[in-house]
Design a protein around this motif. Structure first.
Motif, short mmCIF file in Angstrom:
data_model
loop_
_atom_site.label_atom_id
_atom_site.label_comp_id
_atom_site.label_asym_id
_atom_site.label_seq_id
_atom_site.Cartn_x
_atom_site.Cartn_y
_atom_site.Cartn_z
N ILE A 132 50.62 48.23 46.75
CA ILE A 132 49.31 47.97 46.16
C ILE A 132 48.95 49.11 45.22
N GLU A 133 48.43 48.78 44.05
CA GLU A 133 48.07 49.79 43.05
C GLU A 133 46.68 50.35 43.35
N TRP A 134 46.61 51.13 44.43
CA TRP A 134 45.32 51.68 44.84
C TRP A 134 44.67 52.51 43.73
N ASP A 135 45.47 53.35 43.09
CA ASP A 135 44.91 54.26 42.07
C ASP A 135 44.30 53.50 40.89
N GLU A 136 44.86 52.34 40.60
CA GLU A 136 44.32 51.55 39.50
C GLU A 136 42.91 51.06 39.84
N TYR A 137 42.74 50.62 41.07
CA TYR A 137 41.40 50.18 41.51
C TYR A 137 40.44 51.37 41.54
N PHE A 138 40.86 52.42 42.25
CA PHE A 138 39.97 53.57 42.41
C PHE A 138 39.65 54.22 41.07
N GLY A 139 40.66 54.31 40.20
CA GLY A 139 40.47 54.96 38.91
C GLY A 139 39.47 54.23 38.02
N ASN A 140 39.33 52.92 38.25
CA ASN A 140 38.39 52.12 37.46
C ASN A 140 37.07 51.89 38.18
N GLY A 141 36.89 52.61 39.29
CA GLY A 141 35.63 52.51 40.03
C GLY A 141 35.41 51.18 40.70
N THR A 143 35.38 48.58 43.75
CA THR A 143 35.33 48.50 45.20
C THR A 143 36.32 47.43 45.63
N ILE A 144 37.40 47.83 46.25
CA ILE A 144 38.47 46.90 46.60
C ILE A 144 38.03 46.00 47.73
N THR A 145 38.24 44.69 47.55
CA THR A 145 37.91 43.71 48.58
C THR A 145 39.17 42.95 48.98
N ASP A 146 39.05 42.18 50.04
CA ASP A 146 40.16 41.33 50.47
C ASP A 146 40.53 40.34 49.37
N ASP A 147 39.54 39.85 48.65
CA ASP A 147 39.82 38.90 47.57
C ASP A 147 40.68 39.54 46.48
N HIS A 148 40.42 40.81 46.17
CA HIS A 148 41.26 41.51 45.18
C HIS A 148 42.72 41.52 45.63
N GLU A 229 33.93 68.49 49.93
CA GLU A 229 33.46 67.41 49.08
C GLU A 229 33.86 66.09 49.72
N GLN A 230 32.89 65.22 49.93
CA GLN A 230 33.17 63.94 50.60
C GLN A 230 34.06 63.05 49.73
N ASP A 231 34.98 62.32 50.36
CA ASP A 231 35.81 61.35 49.65
C ASP A 231 34.92 60.34 48.94
N ASP A 232 35.28 60.00 47.68
CA ASP A 232 34.39 59.16 46.89
C ASP A 232 35.00 57.82 46.47
N TYR A 233 36.07 57.38 47.13
CA TYR A 233 36.63 56.08 46.80
C TYR A 233 35.79 54.96 47.44
N ASN A 234 36.04 53.71 46.98
CA ASN A 234 35.29 52.56 47.49
C ASN A 234 36.25 51.46 47.92
N ILE A 235 36.11 51.00 49.15
CA ILE A 235 36.96 49.93 49.63
C ILE A 235 36.17 49.09 50.62
N ALA A 236 36.35 47.78 50.54
CA ALA A 236 35.65 46.86 51.44
C ALA A 236 36.63 45.80 51.95
N VAL A 237 37.70 46.27 52.59
CA VAL A 237 38.70 45.38 53.19
C VAL A 237 38.60 45.58 54.69
N ARG A 238 37.75 44.77 55.34
CA ARG A 238 37.40 45.00 56.74
C ARG A 238 38.62 45.04 57.67
N ASN A 239 39.59 44.20 57.41
CA ASN A 239 40.76 44.13 58.31
C ASN A 239 41.60 45.40 58.30
N MET A 240 41.44 46.22 57.27
CA MET A 240 42.19 47.47 57.19
C MET A 240 41.37 48.67 57.64
#
Length: 348
Positions: A132-141, A143-148, A229-240
């Motif tokens: 999964i291209e996590w950095d691509e999602y995070f780099g573009n701000g 919020t990763i979801t299950d649908d993504h 400094e608190q981690d500032d990524y965004n993810i909303a994939v409940r199963n993970m």
């Protein structure tokens, strides 16, 4: 002069025997690590079914307002992958599936590559599915979801390699295992785990989170860097986003390794790795057997500044759980040192 040389030889031999570990007990060792800024987290050590050591070091978040307690939960990173694989084995034991079934039998809405990938390929990361291209999602701000993640799977045209021919550690594999579990059981993945694993293993403090950053921070360790400094990524994939305590994870290792969750044959299957590849992991991370007996089950996980390692040395009857919300990439080394201290104490 002779006495000096003899003393040096004795010291050298002693260092070799104890693995160059200068500490004779766990508490001063971990305290020193914490004071040097090399550990912020929770540690639980169980030997012979009894708590040998349990303590918390440092802060629950970057504000340095609240201290960690043994009841705080941490994201467990890749250790979450043990649960879908184990659930798959439960379903196989009930005759609901076979490991050589193609995933298209249960998931019909994916491209033609789903006709070549088996459930076992998913379990052993030999499916050929890309990372999964996590950095691509995070780099573009984003919020990763299950649908993504599901849409990105549907967009895959060709695999990285023919299924079963190589190894690639990718979160896409457990994601599809989870979808198969839901398809067969008719339950959400969370409800399946609560009914068939968490409820039977005494993991009452293990919780799915809707997203990170967390909306409900109750008893949650929050990840932060060495600079606080608190981690500032965004993810909303409940199963993970499975969060747990050291005690719950110790219960999991014990019950799984004593074959109370799935059969011995199933745990042996969960210990198997792909036939080819580099730095290969099994569904259980590392689960070594000797003379038909588990000798060690170890699994490392990380997510942002969350890092953990869970280890059971079954023949020694030792469980070591280390959870941290400030990554220093040293939890495996710490667990090795703790194990050596315990063994040294047992020999004294």
């Amino acid at each position: 002069m002779k006495n000096s040389i003899l003393n040096l030889l004795i010291i050298s031999v002693c260092l070799l025997i104890v693995g160059c570990n200068k500490h004779e007990s766990i508490e001063p060792y971990l305290t020193e690590l914490h004071q040097k800024g090399k550990f912020n987290g929770n540690v639980l050590v169980i030997k012979g079914g009894k708590t040998l050591y349990e303590n918390s070091f440092g802060y629950a978040d970057a504000t340095k307002t609240d201290l960690l307690t043994k009841d705080h939960r941490f994201d467990i990173g890749s250790v979450y992958k043990e649960f879908p694989a184990t659930a798959i084995m439960q379903l196989q034991e009930k005759g609901k599936l076979k490991l050589d079934d193609k995933i298209s039998k249960y998931l019909s809405h994916f491209p033609s590559w789903s006709n070549s990938i088996t459930i076992e390929h998913l379990m052993q990361y030999s499916s050929g599915l890309p990372q999964i291209e996590w950095d691509e999602y995070f780099g573009n701000g984003i919020t990763i979801t299950d649908d993504h993640l599901i849409q990105s799977l549907k967009d895959i045209e060709t695999l990285e390699f023919d299924a079963g021919s190589d190894y690639l550690y990718s979160n896409n594999n457990p994601i599809l295992l989870i979808k198969i579990i839901e398809s067969i059981s008719g339950l959400s993945y969370e409800d399946y785990l609560k009914a068939n694993i968490f409820g039977t293993v005494n993991m009452s403090n293990t919780v799915f989170k809707d997203q990170y950053p967390y909306l409900d921070k109750t008893l949650m360790a929050i990840p932060f860097s060495s600079d606080f400094e608190q981690d500032d990524y965004n993810i909303a994939v409940r199963n993970m986003l499975i969060t747990s305590t050291a005690r719950d994870l110790a219960n999991w290792l014990e019950q799984l390794g004593d074959f109370n969750v799935v059969s011995k044959t199933s745990v042996q299957q969960l210990s198997k790795v792909a036939t080819s590849g580099f730095n290969i992991q099994a569904p259980l991370g590392l689960c070594d057997w000797e003379n038909d007996t588990i000798t060690e089950h170890s699994h490392h996980g990380s997510s942002g500044n969350f890092e953990c390692v869970v280890r059971r040395f079954k023949q020694d009857d030792i469980i070591i759980i280390i959870l941290t919300n400030q990554k220093h990439e040293n939890v495996y080394d710490i667990s090795d040192d703790i194990y050596d201290i315990i063994k040294l104490e047992g020999n004294n």
